[in-house]
Scaffold this active site. Structure first.
Site, short mmCIF file in Angstrom:
data_model
loop_
_atom_site.label_atom_id
_atom_site.label_comp_id
_atom_site.label_asym_id
_atom_site.label_seq_id
_atom_site.Cartn_x
_atom_site.Cartn_y
_atom_site.Cartn_z
N TYR A 17 -1.18 -1.43 10.65
CA TYR A 17 -1.56 -1.92 8.95
C TYR A 17 0.35 -0.87 8.37
CZ TYR A 17 -3.58 -1.40 4.23
OH TYR A 17 -4.02 -1.74 3.21
N SER A 30 0.66 -1.25 0.68
CA SER A 30 -0.23 0.43 -0.21
C SER A 30 1.07 0.72 0.15
CB SER A 30 -0.57 -0.12 1.32
OG SER A 30 -1.53 1.38 1.78
#
Length: 251
Positions: free
Chosen positions: A158, A145
């Site tokens: 995350y 990401s």
């Protein structure tokens, strides 16, 4: 004309998620044979059921599995090998996320996110690589990401887990290059399904316009075009790369 993934056996994880579902349809159209996993039952994705009916189990096989559990990863690989006898590529899209700053994040939430994001990536790579080697080599594509590279408040577990996925993948590329294994990281920015793109609010659109040079969110299909390239022989000289597809995202 030969299709880019013609007869390649591709393992897609998180296959009932937004990115996975798009990939299953695209890669089948590009000639691939698909082994698909997700924690959810297949009945929850009628579009994938229809694809299985269209292509048959010789082109699309689904196995419900939790890929954060090593025993289930091992069982999945054994099923894949029995069914198709080889593995040419893996596309790992599984992740977990709890969006909280450090003082609000419990240890259980941290471990849930790291296990779902980083540990699942490690387990899939660890058990896919031997079958890829026996198949003469293969291509690993792990999804990361843009939040692995920029700072977003609250994105602690995350962001850290995805940054670790980047490094894990590059080390695998170095360790197994001589075995014919390529490993790359796909780094998406903001992307959405066609349905979610149609429902995007004006406020969301304005935020994306301010933070991306292209001025819009991407689609799952645009992300998967890059994944298709990395899984195909067209990327035969690409390994250990962070392949960013983010519309020119900037803070």
């Amino acid at each position: 004309m030969m299709k880019p993934l013609q007869d390649k056996v591709i393992w897609i994880t998180g296959a009932l998620g937004m990115l996975g579902r798009s990939a299953v349809a695209m890669f089948l159209d590009r000639g691939a044979v698909i082994f698909a996993n997700d924690r959810k039952p297949l009945e929850e994705a009628p579009d994938i059921v229809r694809l299985q009916e269209q292509y048959g189990e010789e082109r699309l096989q689904y196995l419900q599995a939790d890929l954060t559990e090593e025993s289930q990863v091992i069982a999945a690989v054994k099923t894949l090998e029995r069914s198709f006898e080889r593995l040419d590529g893996s596309y790992h899209t599984v992740y977990a996320n709890v969006w909280k700053p450090a003082l609000e994040l419990s240890l259980e939430e941290w471990e849930y996110t790291v296990r779902g994001t980083l540990t699942s990536t490690f387990l899939v790579c660890k058990h896919a690589i031997p079958l890829m080697i026996r198949s003469g080599g293969g291509s690993i594509v792990n999804t990361s990401s843009i939040l692995s590279q920029i700072v977003s408040p609250g994105c602690l577990a995350y962001g850290a887990a995805k940054a670790a996925v980047n490094q894990l993948t590059r080390v695998i590329a170095a360790d197994y290059a001589e075995c014919g294994i390529r490993a790359n990281v796909l780094v998406p920015g903001d992307f959405r399904s066609q349905e979610l793109l149609s429902k995007q609010s004006d406020r969301e659109k304005e935020s994306i316009r301010r933070h991306t040079w292209l001025g819009r969110s991407g689609s799952a299909e645009e992300i998967n075009e890059a994944a298709c390239f990395l899984l195909s022989d067209a990327s035969s000289y690409v390994t250990g790369a962070l392949f960013t597809v983010d519309g020119g995202f900037h803070q």
